[in-house]
Design a protein around this motif. Structure first.
Motif, short mmCIF file in Angstrom:
data_model
loop_
_atom_site.label_atom_id
_atom_site.label_comp_id
_atom_site.label_asym_id
_atom_site.label_seq_id
_atom_site.Cartn_x
_atom_site.Cartn_y
_atom_site.Cartn_z
N THR A 145 0.82 -1.21 0.00
CA THR A 145 0.00 0.00 0.00
C THR A 145 0.85 1.26 0.00
N SER A 146 2.08 1.15 0.47
CA SER A 146 2.98 2.31 0.50
C SER A 146 4.40 1.80 0.71
N VAL A 147 5.35 2.76 0.77
CA VAL A 147 6.76 2.40 0.93
C VAL A 147 7.37 3.29 2.00
N ARG A 148 8.30 2.74 2.75
CA ARG A 148 8.99 3.51 3.79
C ARG A 148 10.49 3.50 3.52
N GLU A 168 4.61 -6.16 10.95
CA GLU A 168 3.18 -6.37 10.67
C GLU A 168 2.66 -5.54 9.50
N THR A 169 3.36 -4.47 9.16
CA THR A 169 2.85 -3.58 8.12
C THR A 169 2.88 -4.23 6.74
N ASN A 170 1.99 -3.75 5.88
CA ASN A 170 1.99 -4.22 4.49
C ASN A 170 2.86 -3.33 3.61
N ASP A 171 3.52 -2.34 4.21
CA ASP A 171 4.38 -1.43 3.44
C ASP A 171 5.64 -2.15 2.96
N THR A 172 6.17 -1.68 1.83
CA THR A 172 7.50 -2.09 1.41
C THR A 172 8.51 -1.31 2.25
N LEU A 173 9.51 -2.00 2.78
CA LEU A 173 10.52 -1.39 3.64
C LEU A 173 11.83 -1.29 2.86
N VAL A 174 12.33 -0.09 2.71
CA VAL A 174 13.60 0.13 2.01
C VAL A 174 14.60 0.67 3.03
N TRP A 175 15.69 -0.06 3.19
CA TRP A 175 16.68 0.26 4.22
C TRP A 175 17.95 0.80 3.58
N LEU A 189 12.95 -8.73 12.66
CA LEU A 189 11.69 -8.90 11.94
C LEU A 189 11.16 -10.33 12.05
N THR A 190 12.06 -11.30 12.00
CA THR A 190 11.60 -12.70 12.13
C THR A 190 11.19 -13.01 13.57
N GLN A 191 11.85 -12.40 14.53
CA GLN A 191 11.43 -12.57 15.93
C GLN A 191 10.00 -12.09 16.14
N HIS A 192 9.62 -11.07 15.37
CA HIS A 192 8.26 -10.55 15.48
C HIS A 192 7.35 -11.17 14.43
N GLN A 193 7.77 -12.31 13.90
CA GLN A 193 6.94 -13.17 13.04
C GLN A 193 6.45 -12.44 11.78
N ILE A 194 7.37 -11.79 11.09
CA ILE A 194 7.03 -11.18 9.82
C ILE A 194 6.52 -12.26 8.86
N SER A 195 5.58 -11.92 8.04
CA SER A 195 4.97 -12.89 7.13
C SER A 195 6.01 -13.50 6.19
N ALA A 196 5.89 -14.79 5.95
CA ALA A 196 6.86 -15.51 5.12
C ALA A 196 6.81 -15.09 3.66
N ASP A 197 5.74 -14.42 3.24
CA ASP A 197 5.68 -13.99 1.83
C ASP A 197 6.33 -12.61 1.63
N SER A 232 29.60 -1.62 -1.32
CA SER A 232 28.93 -0.33 -1.20
C SER A 232 28.83 0.33 -2.57
N PRO A 233 27.66 0.94 -2.82
CA PRO A 233 26.48 1.05 -1.97
C PRO A 233 25.58 -0.17 -2.13
N SER A 234 24.98 -0.59 -1.02
CA SER A 234 24.01 -1.68 -1.05
C SER A 234 22.72 -1.20 -0.40
N LEU A 235 21.61 -1.51 -1.04
CA LEU A 235 20.30 -1.11 -0.56
C LEU A 235 19.49 -2.37 -0.26
N VAL A 236 18.71 -2.35 0.82
CA VAL A 236 17.92 -3.51 1.24
C VAL A 236 16.44 -3.20 1.03
N ILE A 237 15.75 -4.11 0.36
CA ILE A 237 14.30 -3.99 0.15
C ILE A 237 13.63 -5.21 0.77
N ILE A 238 12.63 -4.98 1.59
CA ILE A 238 11.89 -6.07 2.24
C ILE A 238 10.40 -5.86 1.99
N GLY A 239 9.75 -6.91 1.49
CA GLY A 239 8.31 -6.82 1.27
C GLY A 239 7.84 -7.85 0.25
N LYS A 240 6.54 -7.91 0.06
CA LYS A 240 5.96 -8.84 -0.90
C LYS A 240 6.40 -8.51 -2.33
#
Length: 285
Positions: A145-148, A168-175, A189-197, A232-240
């Motif tokens: 629904t959005s990106v952070r 828990e959010t459905n947002d895409t997470l960009v680190w 994130l896995t400790q807080h049971q982030i969805s496997a998808d 470097s540089p490396s960017l991390v994207i997490i989400g469906k």
């Protein structure tokens, strides 16, 4: 330092994420006019060679934390004031976009304090460049629904409550600036049971000829990617949305460990065609 108001000017300009063709026309125009360019480490040397006018002075003022090499922000501020004080047009050239995790606030405060005219030129930030070149639409319909835009560079940046909400959010997470702390990001994130998808992508040197994209499930991270040293540089994207990479990737991985952006130890401040060589502030790292 004590300086009077000047007729010089500072342009806070974006160099984009790496690909020289992602630089805006406005940044190119200012580079062709600049007397002095203060360039971050994550600025392509192809941009410098192609667009900086003969006779201009190029000073590398980058930061490279892994090697303990860094130009203090105070030094950068002093350089801006010093050169603007000589009635010069100064381009402060930043990798990515000028306003995303870029220390622009310190520089704006300095310019205002010394009454130095300035402009801000935006550009393609790393998140947009890396995701596009990886074939990952950050807000694809039905996936997010959005990106952070986030960063995790020390332990107190994100609270435990916030980790739970991020999982828990459905947002895409960009680190940004978080590849060296990725073990902790995945663990939290896995400790807080982030969805496997919700999958993980690490984009190394994105948008350059040396681009590599690594993807996996967060729950397979320890087996597949943990312990890897990313360039470097490396960017991390997490989400469906990361699942779309396999279908829409349009650039093959380079599988190279070369550095597109030279380490600071391999750079010398570049002075073209007899430009002044008596500047004591020049970073020789």
């Amino acid at each position: 330092m004590s300086y009077q108001p000047t007729k010089g000017k500072v342009i806070l300009a974006a160099a984009g994420p790496g690909d020289p063709e992602l630089v805006t026309l406005k940044t190119v125009r200012f580079l062709q006019q600049a007397d002095v360019v203060l360039a971050d480490r994550l600025v392509s040397e192809d941009i410098i060679k192609a667009h900086v006018k003969p006779g201009a002075e190029v000073i590398y003022v980058g930061k490279q934390c892994r090697r303990g090499i860094s130009t203090p922000q105070l030094t950068i501020n002093e350089l801006l004031v010093h050169h603007a004080g000589r009635n010069q047009l100064v381009v402060r050239l930043k990798g990515g976009d000028t306003g995303i995790f870029s220390n622009i606030l310190d520089e704006l405060e300095t310019l205002v304090a010394y009454q130095i005219p300035y402009e801000i030129v935006p550009g393609v930030t790393a998140a947009l460049g890396a995701s596009a070149y990886a074939g990952i639409p950050l807000t694809a319909r039905g996936y997010a629904t959005s990106v952070r835009f986030l960063t995790y560079y020390k332990s107190d940046v994100v609270t435990d409550k916030e980790w739970k909400e991020l999982a828990e959010t459905n947002d895409t997470l960009v680190w940004y600036m978080s590849s060296e702390t990725l073990d902790t990001v995945v663990e939290k994130l896995t400790q807080h049971q982030i969805s496997a998808d919700k999958l993980l992508a690490v984009a190394e040197q994105a948008t350059t000829p040396l681009q590599n994209i690594h993807t996996c499930s967060l729950y397979d991270y320890e087996r597949q990617l943990k312990g890897m040293v990313f360039l470097s540089p490396s960017l991390v994207i997490i989400g469906k949305v990361v699942a779309l990479h396999e279908q829409f990737a349009w650039i093959a991985n380079s599988y190279s460990k070369e550095h597109y952006f030279k380490p600071l130890t391999g750079r010398v401040s570049t002075i073209h065609d007899g430009a002044a060589k008596d500047n004591k502030h020049v970073n020789r790292a």
